[in-house]
Motif scaffolding. Structure first.
Motif, PDB file in Angstrom:
ATOM      1  N   LEU A 186      42.237 -72.924  11.456  1.00 25.90           N
ATOM      2  CA  LEU A 186      43.456 -72.757  10.654  1.00 25.90           C
ATOM      3  C   LEU A 186      43.242 -73.104   9.187  1.00 25.90           C
ATOM      4  CD1 LEU A 186      44.481 -73.061  13.663  1.00 25.90           C
ATOM      5  CD2 LEU A 186      46.586 -73.877  12.677  1.00 25.90           C
ATOM      6  N   GLY A 187      42.126 -73.741   8.888  1.00 26.18           N
ATOM      7  CA  GLY A 187      41.936 -74.209   7.524  1.00 26.18           C
ATOM      8  C   GLY A 187      40.816 -73.528   6.773  1.00 26.18           C
ATOM      9  N   ARG A 188      40.204 -72.528   7.374  1.00 27.32           N
ATOM     10  CA  ARG A 188      39.068 -71.868   6.720  1.00 27.32           C
ATOM     11  C   ARG A 188      39.523 -71.115   5.474  1.00 27.32           C
ATOM     12  NH1 ARG A 188      34.717 -71.783  10.326  1.00 27.32           N
ATOM     13  NH2 ARG A 188      33.551 -70.625   8.752  1.00 27.32           N
ATOM     14  N   THR A 189      38.667 -71.145   4.469  1.00 26.39           N
ATOM     15  CA  THR A 189      38.920 -70.338   3.275  1.00 26.39           C
ATOM     16  C   THR A 189      38.203 -69.001   3.423  1.00 26.39           C
ATOM     17  OG1 THR A 189      39.194 -72.205   1.782  1.00 26.39           O
ATOM     18  CG2 THR A 189      38.422 -70.151   0.805  1.00 26.39           C
ATOM     19  N   TRP A 190      38.925 -67.935   3.107  1.00 29.97           N
ATOM     20  CA  TRP A 190      38.326 -66.591   3.118  1.00 29.97           C
ATOM     21  C   TRP A 190      38.196 -66.100   1.685  1.00 29.97           C
ATOM     22  CZ3 TRP A 190      36.149 -64.401   7.304  1.00 29.97           C
ATOM     23  CH2 TRP A 190      36.400 -65.036   8.528  1.00 29.97           C
ATOM     24  N   HIS A 191      36.964 -65.831   1.292  1.00 35.07           N
ATOM     25  CA  HIS A 191      36.688 -65.322  -0.049  1.00 35.07           C
ATOM     26  C   HIS A 191      36.576 -63.801   0.014  1.00 35.07           C
ATOM     27  CE1 HIS A 191      35.708 -69.408  -1.394  1.00 35.07           C
ATOM     28  NE2 HIS A 191      35.098 -69.550  -0.233  1.00 35.07           N
ATOM     29  N   SER A 192      36.867 -63.188  -1.110  1.00 38.46           N
ATOM     30  CA  SER A 192      36.717 -61.732  -1.199  1.00 38.46           C
ATOM     31  C   SER A 192      35.619 -61.406  -2.203  1.00 38.46           C
ATOM     32  CB  SER A 192      38.041 -61.117  -1.664  1.00 38.46           C
ATOM     33  OG  SER A 192      37.822 -59.780  -2.075  1.00 38.46           O
ATOM     34  N   PHE A 193      34.690 -60.563  -1.779  1.00 36.46           N
ATOM     35  CA  PHE A 193      33.657 -60.071  -2.697  1.00 36.46           C
ATOM     36  C   PHE A 193      33.703 -58.545  -2.688  1.00 36.46           C
ATOM     37  CE2 PHE A 193      31.896 -64.148  -1.030  1.00 36.46           C
ATOM     38  CZ  PHE A 193      32.009 -64.876  -2.215  1.00 36.46           C
ATOM     39  N   PRO A 194      33.459 -57.937  -3.862  1.00 37.40           N
ATOM     40  CA  PRO A 194      33.609 -56.480  -3.932  1.00 37.40           C
ATOM     41  C   PRO A 194      32.554 -55.726  -3.117  1.00 37.40           C
ATOM     42  CG  PRO A 194      32.778 -57.376  -6.010  1.00 37.40           C
ATOM     43  CD  PRO A 194      33.130 -58.539  -5.154  1.00 37.40           C
ATOM     44  N   LEU A 195      33.022 -54.716  -2.429  1.00 36.75           N
ATOM     45  CA  LEU A 195      32.153 -53.820  -1.663  1.00 36.75           C
ATOM     46  C   LEU A 195      32.093 -52.527  -2.474  1.00 36.75           C
ATOM     47  CD1 LEU A 195      30.703 -53.457   1.142  1.00 36.75           C
ATOM     48  CD2 LEU A 195      32.883 -52.640   2.024  1.00 36.75           C
ATOM     49  N   ARG A 196      30.952 -52.287  -3.093  1.00 36.34           N
ATOM     50  CA  ARG A 196      30.864 -51.189  -4.063  1.00 36.34           C
ATOM     51  C   ARG A 196      30.051 -50.033  -3.514  1.00 36.34           C
ATOM     52  NH1 ARG A 196      29.995 -55.748  -7.785  1.00 36.34           N
ATOM     53  NH2 ARG A 196      31.878 -56.009  -9.035  1.00 36.34           N
ATOM     54  N   LYS A 197      30.397 -48.864  -4.002  1.00 36.54           N
ATOM     55  CA  LYS A 197      29.684 -47.671  -3.555  1.00 36.54           C
ATOM     56  C   LYS A 197      28.256 -47.725  -4.097  1.00 36.54           C
ATOM     57  CE  LYS A 197      30.799 -43.001  -2.447  1.00 36.54           C
ATOM     58  NZ  LYS A 197      31.837 -41.994  -2.451  1.00 36.54           N
ATOM     59  N   ALA A 198      27.298 -47.516  -3.198  1.00 41.06           N
ATOM     60  CA  ALA A 198      25.887 -47.496  -3.596  1.00 41.06           C
ATOM     61  C   ALA A 198      25.259 -46.310  -2.879  1.00 41.06           C
ATOM     62  CB  ALA A 198      25.202 -48.797  -3.199  1.00 41.06           C
ATOM     63  N   GLY A 199      25.252 -45.172  -3.554  1.00 38.75           N
ATOM     64  CA  GLY A 199      24.765 -43.947  -2.919  1.00 38.75           C
ATOM     65  C   GLY A 199      25.719 -43.505  -1.840  1.00 38.75           C
ATOM     66  N   GLU A 200      25.177 -43.316  -0.649  1.00 38.14           N
ATOM     67  CA  GLU A 200      26.002 -42.841   0.463  1.00 38.14           C
ATOM     68  C   GLU A 200      26.764 -43.983   1.137  1.00 38.14           C
ATOM     69  OE1 GLU A 200      26.159 -39.410   1.669  1.00 38.14           O
ATOM     70  OE2 GLU A 200      25.453 -39.346  -0.409  1.00 38.14           O
ATOM     71  N   LYS A 201      26.394 -45.206   0.780  1.00 40.20           N
ATOM     72  CA  LYS A 201      26.969 -46.351   1.489  1.00 40.20           C
ATOM     73  C   LYS A 201      27.744 -47.252   0.541  1.00 40.20           C
ATOM     74  CE  LYS A 201      23.671 -46.204   5.145  1.00 40.20           C
ATOM     75  NZ  LYS A 201      22.861 -46.905   6.091  1.00 40.20           N
TER      76      LYS A 201
END
Lengths: 131, 592
Positions: free
Chosen positions: B380-395
């Motif tokens: 219940l106390g975990r921190t969730w961070h967000s990091f960008p998921l960027r386009k790199a070619g087909e993925k």
């Protein structure tokens, strides 16, 4: 029709329902739960039945002078009972409310409704914190 | 009873639940043959509906034995409101229990899609769903009512809504359990509905929010007739074979998990499942979510909600349209929405990279990964961070900072579109050392909250008003702790990972006083719940403005010395409390 177009069209149709303010007389109430008994929930909406005396503002076809309505009000907030639990039959109050149907967030809240089921009566939710 | 309903529906808000199908549902046929009020109805026709499981034994459910009980359905009432019919039906769900159900539909309904809204207590008419051309089905759970005249289920264990704890229903004997009774009642309701021309079960969706979601997860295992299952939170607890969850004694025993856990039932259902779930939910804990995800053998779409429990933030992952793109795809055959495939984590040029493919049906609004550091537990106390998921070619790729190679992490990807729908992929648990990472490759940022980013990712309190004015030109945010729709009473800030604050001495918080009386209090809590329970001493309290003093108008820096914080390595949340739950204006928060 593309899904995006379809949903955009639907979003455009969304219109918040107008609140109604009315003078009411309390006819019946459900009990307010003890927070320790409903863990992990910390808040609860409590169903009450009222008779409409006068409409002060707003409009809803199910709210007419003399008609009965049911209102969900916050009986418990942040683990603490509100004044809703102290309400007595015959109490006169002025409240502002909106229909429960379609107010998804309120439909999902922990609700205590021990009133006799009556499909003919419309449920509303008090707007804001009980004063 | 018929009532005048002139323009009722024109004035009502459109339901979030059914908006998306308002245009997709076909016009009504005129030749409905609904049974008349009071008629005793024969059992469902012998013809087996596609997806109906008949003879299996699944967990605590013996389908053959359950179906050996005659339904004996009876229509006990019909109420009309304009062109909407509310029909009351009673049927036998288990011996000795007559289940009460309300069907809501438009007059003349014929083979309409259905929506089973699983209610926690009582059956309810569903006017809005019916207005939008659904047949809505609401089944009253057992309540212990013994009065057959009441519009309620008769028989079964007593369930008091004022004394309702989720933990009380994992009974040794299923016949004493709300979960068993309600699930069987829902199953038998679907059996009955096979006989009703108004509804098309193959286009019916079963939906449960919070506690009712557990019943939806059970029904998913038992019944492949509906088009799909939609669950908000509601997957319940997990218990490993040793009775543990996240390094602690699980809230339920392993036996209870095997009888009632959603993960124990996940492998049986064939119909698609959509789950929108808080990653810090009290009831649906992370290990349970992962177990369900792994065990599901059907198509599954999960939407992740970081750092906010059930409360709303500006991210609105579970607000409209939430499940509808997928729900309407499965239910109506609408086009398949954008989606993200499962991700992989690998080292590349010294970096830890998360890679996933995205099927883009339109431009994306966001693409990100959520990462939570720390060993399993502290759900219940975990921190969730967000990091960008960027386009790199087909993925698509994201770099995961490693602040300490010994600290494992959870990670999942998620995308959203401009229309506001989100979809994620599966959560993974990664131990950097097993990937070959032996040293940190990043330093944990000192700034924990930067208001200029206008992101409420770490603010579990709902309503955020961003203000340009604030210390250091960074702006600030005004938070309302007692908004009735986000009722926490306190403000909770979630970006607290002390394990990475190497040499950290204090936390600095800028607050703007309102010139009104104190107190103003901060709490640093370990083994966090989503609120401060003052009966549980799991926090250190800092009196920022004592009682009797004024919260002086204007900005001031408050310093919380970390040396005074109990159990610092386990601390996960910072709470603020104001007198009278007044709004609080917060500037930058940092550690140093």
């Amino acid at each position: 029709m593309a899904l995006t177009t379809l949903l955009s069209a639907v979003v455009a149709l969304q219109a918040p329902s107008t609140p109604v303010t009315a003078d009411l007389v309390l006819l019946a109430t459900s009990p307010t739960p003890d927070v320790a008994k409903i863990r992990p929930y910390r808040s609860a909406l409590v169903a009450q039945e009222y008779q409409v005396k006068t409409i002060v503002s707003g409009k809803n076809p199910d709210v007419k002078a003399g008609s009965k309505i049911r209102l969900f009000r916050w009986g418990l907030m942040d683990g603490k009972p509100t004044k809703v639990g102290k309400a007595k039959k015959g109490d006169k109050v002025r409240l502002t409310f909106k229909p429960l149907a379609g107010w998804t967030q309120m439909e999902r809240e922990f609700q205590v409704d021990t009133l006799e089921s009556d499909l003919a009566i419309t449920y509303f939710v008090e707007v804001g914190k009980p004063k | 009873m018929a009532r005048s309903t002139t323009n009722v529906f024109a004035r009502k808000a459109f339901p979030l639940l059914t908006l998306a199908v308002a245009f997709a549902v076909p016009a009504l046929a005129a030749d409905t043959k609904a049974p008349v009020k009071g008629a005793l109805v024969k059992n469902a026709p012998a013809k087996k509906a596609p997806g109906k499981k008949q003879d299996e034994k699944i967990g605590i459910y013996d389908l053959k034995a359950i179906r050996a009980v005659p339904l004996n359905p009876e229509i006990i009432g019909k109420t009309k409101k304009g062109n909407i019919v509310f029909e009351e039906v009673k049927f036998t769900s288990v011996p000795g229990v007559r289940t009460y159900m309300i069907l809501s539909y438009k007059e003349g309904a014929n083979k309409l899609p259905g929506i089973v809204v699983i209610d926690r207590f009582k059956a309810k008419p569903k006017e809005v769903e019916a207005t939008n051309n659904y047949v809505a089905i609401s089944v009253a759970p057992v309540s212990g009512n013994m009065d057959p005249k009441k519009k309620d289920t008769v028989g079964g264990p007593r369930i008091d809504p004022t004394k309702f704890s989720m933990d009380d229903h994992y009974k040794e004997n299923p016949n004493d359990s709300y979960i068993y009774h309600h699930t069987v009642a829902l199953l038998r309701a679907l059996d009955y509905l096979e006989s009703r021309s108004e509804v098309d079960l193959s286009k019916t969706v079963v939906s449960g929010y919070s506690w009712p979601g557990l019943m939806a997860a059970h029904l998913h295992a038992l019944d492949d007739r509906p088009a799909a299952y939609v669950i908000f939170h509601g997957l319940g607890y997990y218990s490993d074979p040793d009775g543990m969850s996240g390094g602690r004694r699980a809230p339920i025993s392993r036996k209870q998990y095997e009888m009632y856990g959603a993960g124990a039932y996940a492998k049986y259902g064939k119909k698609p499942m959509w789950v929108g779930v808080a990653m810090d939910d009290y009831f649906t804990r992370l290990d349970s979510i992962m177990e369900v995800y792994e065990n599901l053998q059907c198509e599954k779409k999960f939407v992740w909600v970081p750092n906010r429990h059930h409360h709303e933030t500006q991210r609105k992952e579970l607000s409209y349209p939430a499940p509808y793109p997928w729900q309407t795809h499965w239910q109506m055959g609408n086009p398949r929405p954008s989606e993200i495939a499962e991700g992989t984590v690998a080292i590349e040029n010294g970096k830890v990279l998360y890679t996933a493919t995205v099927e883009e049906k339109e431009a994306l609004k966001t693409s990100e990964i959520y990462v939570s550091y720390g060993k399993p537990g502290n759900w219940l106390g975990r921190t969730w961070h967000s990091f960008p998921l960027r386009k790199a070619g087909e993925k698509y790729q994201a770099e995961i900072p490693i602040y300490d190679a010994k600290v494992p992490f959870y990670v999942a990807g998620q995308i959203s579109t401009p229309n506001g729908w989100y979809v994620g992929n599966g959560l993974q648990f990664i131990e950097p050392e097993k990937l070959g990472v032996s040293t940190a490759n990043a330093t944990y940022p000192n700034v924990l909250f930067d208001p200029s980013r206008k992101s409420d990712l770490y603010l579990r309190t709902g309503k955020s008003t961003w203000v340009a004015e604030g210390p250091g030109g960074k702006g600030s945010v005004i938070l309302v702790p007692d908004d009735p729709q986000n009722d926490l009473g306190m403000i909770q800030f979630q970006n607290i990972d002390p394990m990475f604050w190497k040499g950290g001495k204090e936390i600095s918080v800028f607050l703007k006083g309102d010139g009104k009386p104190g107190p103003v209090t901060a709490y640093m809590a370990y083994d966090t719940n989503y609120y401060i329970d003052k009966s549980v001493p799991n926090y250190t309290q800092f009196q920022l403005v004592p009682t009797g003093q004024v919260f002086a108008a204007g900005w001031k820096e408050y310093v919380l010395p970390l040396s005074k914080v109990a159990n610092l390595p386990r601390v996960g949340s910072l709470f603020f409390e104001t007198a009278g739950s007044r709004p609080l204006q917060i500037g930058t928060i940092s550690w140093r």
